[in-house]
Write a protein that holds these residues in place. Structure first.
Motif, short mmCIF file in Angstrom:
data_model
loop_
_atom_site.label_atom_id
_atom_site.label_comp_id
_atom_site.label_asym_id
_atom_site.label_seq_id
_atom_site.Cartn_x
_atom_site.Cartn_y
_atom_site.Cartn_z
N LEU A 503 21.54 0.22 28.12
CA LEU A 503 22.61 0.24 27.26
C LEU A 503 23.59 1.23 27.55
O LEU A 503 24.42 1.66 26.96
N THR A 504 23.43 1.85 28.88
CA THR A 504 24.60 2.85 29.15
C THR A 504 25.84 2.27 29.43
O THR A 504 25.97 1.32 29.75
N GLU A 505 26.83 2.93 28.60
CA GLU A 505 28.12 2.74 28.71
C GLU A 505 28.70 2.59 30.16
O GLU A 505 28.34 3.43 31.15
N GLY A 506 29.50 1.56 30.41
CA GLY A 506 30.16 1.57 31.77
C GLY A 506 30.99 0.22 32.22
O GLY A 506 30.92 -0.92 31.12
N GLU A 507 31.33 -0.22 33.08
CA GLU A 507 32.10 -1.28 33.40
C GLU A 507 31.18 -2.51 33.48
O GLU A 507 31.44 -3.74 32.86
N GLN A 508 30.11 -2.42 33.93
CA GLN A 508 29.02 -3.37 34.07
C GLN A 508 28.52 -3.80 32.46
O GLN A 508 28.34 -5.03 32.32
N ARG A 509 28.52 -2.78 31.68
CA ARG A 509 27.97 -3.01 30.00
C ARG A 509 29.15 -3.72 29.42
O ARG A 509 28.71 -4.76 28.84
N ILE A 510 30.28 -3.40 29.65
CA ILE A 510 31.58 -4.01 29.05
C ILE A 510 31.42 -5.40 29.43
O ILE A 510 31.95 -6.50 28.63
N ALA A 511 31.42 -5.65 30.63
CA ALA A 511 31.38 -7.20 31.17
C ALA A 511 30.38 -7.90 30.74
O ALA A 511 30.63 -9.06 30.20
N ALA A 512 29.15 -7.48 30.27
CA ALA A 512 27.93 -8.02 29.79
C ALA A 512 28.37 -8.39 28.32
O ALA A 512 28.04 -9.41 27.85
N LEU A 513 28.96 -7.49 27.58
CA LEU A 513 29.35 -7.55 26.13
C LEU A 513 30.40 -8.76 25.91
O LEU A 513 30.40 -9.49 25.19
N ARG A 514 31.38 -8.78 27.15
CA ARG A 514 32.26 -9.75 26.94
C ARG A 514 31.84 -11.13 27.18
O ARG A 514 32.22 -12.16 26.58
N ASN A 515 30.88 -11.17 28.17
CA ASN A 515 30.27 -12.41 28.34
C ASN A 515 29.36 -13.04 27.18
O ASN A 515 29.42 -14.12 26.77
N CYS A 516 28.92 -11.80 26.64
CA CYS A 516 27.82 -12.39 25.72
C CYS A 516 28.83 -12.98 24.47
O CYS A 516 28.66 -13.61 23.63
N SER A 517 30.12 -12.19 24.27
CA SER A 517 30.90 -12.58 23.17
C SER A 517 31.43 -13.99 23.16
O SER A 517 31.44 -14.71 22.42
N TYR A 518 31.61 -14.32 24.66
CA TYR A 518 32.10 -15.64 25.10
C TYR A 518 31.13 -16.83 24.49
O TYR A 518 31.45 -17.73 23.78
N ARG A 519 29.73 -16.45 24.89
CA ARG A 519 28.56 -17.42 24.45
C ARG A 519 28.68 -17.34 23.17
O ARG A 519 28.40 -18.67 22.40
N GLN A 520 28.80 -16.50 22.14
CA GLN A 520 28.74 -16.34 20.81
C GLN A 520 29.84 -17.23 20.18
O GLN A 520 29.67 -18.01 19.26
N TYR A 521 31.11 -17.43 20.76
CA TYR A 521 32.04 -18.06 20.17
C TYR A 521 31.68 -19.75 20.77
O TYR A 521 31.80 -20.50 19.77
N ILE A 522 31.46 -19.93 21.73
CA ILE A 522 30.80 -21.46 22.00
C ILE A 522 29.74 -21.69 21.21
O ILE A 522 29.85 -22.91 20.40
N SER A 523 28.75 -21.03 20.97
CA SER A 523 27.70 -21.36 20.09
C SER A 523 28.22 -21.70 18.52
O SER A 523 27.54 -22.46 17.83
N TRP A 524 29.22 -20.76 18.21
CA TRP A 524 29.69 -20.82 17.16
C TRP A 524 30.67 -22.21 16.70
O TRP A 524 30.36 -23.00 15.81
N ARG A 525 31.49 -22.28 17.62
CA ARG A 525 32.68 -23.50 17.41
C ARG A 525 32.02 -24.56 18.00
O ARG A 525 32.59 -25.69 17.59
N ILE A 526 31.44 -24.75 19.12
CA ILE A 526 31.11 -25.86 19.79
C ILE A 526 29.42 -26.31 19.76
O ILE A 526 29.20 -27.34 19.50
N GLY A 527 28.70 -25.34 19.67
CA GLY A 527 27.36 -25.61 19.45
C GLY A 527 26.56 -25.93 21.01
O GLY A 527 27.13 -25.44 21.98
N ALA A 528 25.83 -26.93 20.73
CA ALA A 528 25.18 -27.53 22.02
C ALA A 528 26.44 -28.50 22.53
O ALA A 528 26.56 -29.73 22.18
N PRO A 529 27.15 -28.28 23.80
CA PRO A 529 28.11 -29.01 24.36
C PRO A 529 27.46 -30.35 24.91
O PRO A 529 26.29 -30.50 25.08
N PRO A 530 28.10 -31.75 24.74
CA PRO A 530 27.72 -32.98 25.28
C PRO A 530 27.33 -32.68 26.77
O PRO A 530 27.79 -31.73 27.26
N ARG A 531 26.50 -33.75 27.20
CA ARG A 531 25.68 -33.81 28.36
C ARG A 531 26.78 -33.65 29.53
O ARG A 531 27.90 -34.59 29.27
#
Length: 558
Positions: A503-531
């Motif tokens: 959990l140490t702060e750094g560029e790698q940690r920020i990138a992981a949070l940014r990607n996790c945030s992307y996934r959260q938006y997709i799960s919230w607004r799209i859910g499971a996308p069509p095949r």
């Protein structure tokens, strides 16, 4: 699939869908039973379990009979086999004379040609010396001579007097030939099986052959035939056919079964007329030829010319022998297995008809059919905040994604990860009352942006807004802050997926949070996308996340 040597040791099989249905199961076994019964009947009826060979044969014929005729200006003549057999008619054929036109005492000399073969003339100048054609009886001498009381024709050097009669006499002079008999000897062989036989069967004795005569009912295997019976079997009248002659076919068929106790190999005879019998339908009806008998009288050679009409009999042999072969049986079974696919085709069609409800048909279709998109054709899915469904669109290289028309529309399927995140927010007692954060509209808003918070982009697939109509941006929702941007929530989700992550702060940690945030938006607004579809986030949401978790170098790959 990459080409590797180990791929040769892999095995691929088909995916099956099993439907638990008594009605469909009973229908399947009923159809399979009918197909099996059909296959067995065809196998036994056509002897598909046998290897086959075709016949090789030879035929000889021996005609017997004597006839007495009385010819005008000739007298009584006895015709025996030498007289009425005529010249050889070719392989597997014999000829019998039934009628005759006689021109007697012909000598080499000069005489008028017979019309219409001879040219009608008036003077010698109308005739050409040495001329002849295919219709002439001789060679012109150049003189024009009297033919009868009213006509003159060119004189020819020929056998004189020239034959003048054209039509044969009625009734036929040798009509009694219908009582002649013929012995047909047919030897056959099937080379592949080294099997030989002839139509004079082993059980036939010499005394039997002297008294037997072919009869369809009583003597179907006797090789001795009465000529009148042959013509009658061909559904013709011998007396009528004998006038001009014709051609009769004698067909011998060998259908042999060489399997053990079922062994059977006997000839079957059939008869038919081969030529056109109606004189008014053909230019040259019947069959005829000419022959002569020569003699010398007072030192001068002369001849008697016979134009003989008769019937030619062509003996045609057909045959096939079969013997059990395990290889042929396996080939037949393998070729008929494809018939069982008819059951599958029929039941699949039945499921797709109105015999089943729409829900049942859709359920079967989803279980049975798996749609796979072409990888060369990228399929994207998008969600707008002012619509309650998901759009599936094709990727375009010219038109902005905001303007692309959907190819299909799907209901949103909730993602369990998104639900867990929601529960986490609620358990912490966070206030989710919608109090919009201060998000100011961005300057230089592109034309395709309807919420006022998107940034311009040169890539068509990035030109996507969160709305389909002008209104409030989704990034102004308090849930966006709490479900997509909340740092404690994102830390918890990262630890949930990777319990031992640093959990140490750094560029790698920020990138992981940014990607996790992307996934959260997709799960919230799209859910499971069509095949086979790729979810795409709107520009305003992407840049809001990047502002919250920025890259130090200002470059983003995702």
């Amino acid at each position: 699939m990459p080409c590797k040597l180990l791929n040769l040791c892999e095995y691929e099989t088909h995916k099956l869908v099993r439907i638990q249905s008594v009605r469909l199961g009973s229908l399947k076994w009923t159809f399979n039973g009918v197909i099996l019964m059909f296959i067995c009947i065809m196998m036994l009826w056509n002897k598909e379990y046998q290897e086959h060979d075709y016949v090789v044969s030879s035929v000889t014929a021996k005609v017997k009979g004597v006839a007495l005729t009385s010819l005008p200006d000739v007298g009584d003549i006895v015709w025996d086999v030498v007289d009425y057999s005529g010249p050889s008619q070719g392989k597997n054929s014999f000829f019998v004379v039934t009628n005759v036109i006689v021109t007697k005492k012909q000598r080499q000399g000069k005489c008028p040609e017979v019309p219409p073969y001879g040219k009608v003339c008036r003077t010698d100048e109308d005739c050409v010396k040495g001329f002849w054609d295919q219709h002439s009886h001789g060679v012109q001498t150049g003189a024009c001579v009297k033919f009868d009381v009213t006509r003159k024709t060119c004189e020819v050097s020929a056998w004189c007097p020239i034959e003048t009669k054209k039509k044969p006499p009625k009734p036929a002079l040798l009509a009694s030939a219908e009582n002649f008999t013929v012995l047909i000897k047919n030897n056959i062989r099937f080379p592949n099986f080294n099997f030989m036989r002839r139509n004079i069967l082993p059980e036939m004795t010499e005394s039997y052959l002297k008294r037997c005569q072919f009869n369809r009912r009583t003597e179907p295997s006797c090789p001795i035939f009465r000529l009148g019976d042959i013509v009658k079997e061909a559904k013709e009248n011998f007396s009528e056919m004998a006038v001009e002659g014709g051609v009769i076919g004698i067909q011998i068929k060998w259908d042999c079964n060489l399997d053990g106790f079922l062994r059977n190999c006997l000839p079957k005879y059939s008869f038919r007329r081969l030529d056109e019998k109606e004189s008014n339908r053909t230019l040259y009806p019947g069959l005829n030829f000419r022959f002569a008998r020569y003699q010398t009288e007072n030192g001068v050679e002369e001849r008697t010319l016979f134009k003989a009409f008769g019937i030619r009999f062509d003996v045609m042999v057909f045959g096939k022998a079969g013997k059990f072969s395990i290889i042929q049986l396996i080939i037949f079974i393998g070729s008929t297995l494809s018939y069982y696919t008819l059951t599958t085709v029929f039941i699949d069609w039945l499921i797709g008809t109105s015999c089943y409800s729409k829900e049942a048909r859709q359920n079967y279709s989803e279980k049975k059919v798996e749609s796979v998109q072409d990888r060369q054709q990228c399929i994207l899915c998008v969600s707008f905040v002012d619509e309650n469904h998901i759009r599936v669109v094709k990727k375009s290289h010219k038109k902005s994604l905001q303007q692309v028309k959907p190819i299909s529309v799907h209901q949103c399927k909730d993602d369990t990860g998104h639900l867990r995140a929601m529960f986490s927010v609620l358990q912490k007692g966070n206030n989710i009352v919608d109090k919009p954060p201060q998000v100011l509209p961005r300057p230089n808003r592109p034309a395709w942006c309807l919420c006022g918070c998107c940034l311009p982009s040169t890539h068509p697939q990035e030109q996507l807004c969160c709305r389909q109509s002008i209104g409030r941006c989704i990034t102004t929702s308090s849930l966006f802050e709490q479900l997509v941007l909340s740092r404690p929530l994102l830390d918890a989700l990262l630890l949930y997926r990777e319990p031992l992550s640093d959990l140490t702060e750094g560029e790698q940690r920020i990138a992981a949070l940014r990607n996790c945030s992307y996934r959260q938006y997709i799960s919230w607004r799209i859910g499971a996308p069509p095949r086979e579809s790729i979810p795409v986030m709107p520009s305003c949401s992407v840049w809001r996340i990047r502002e919250e978790y920025p890259s130090q170098e200002g470059e983003y790959t995702v």
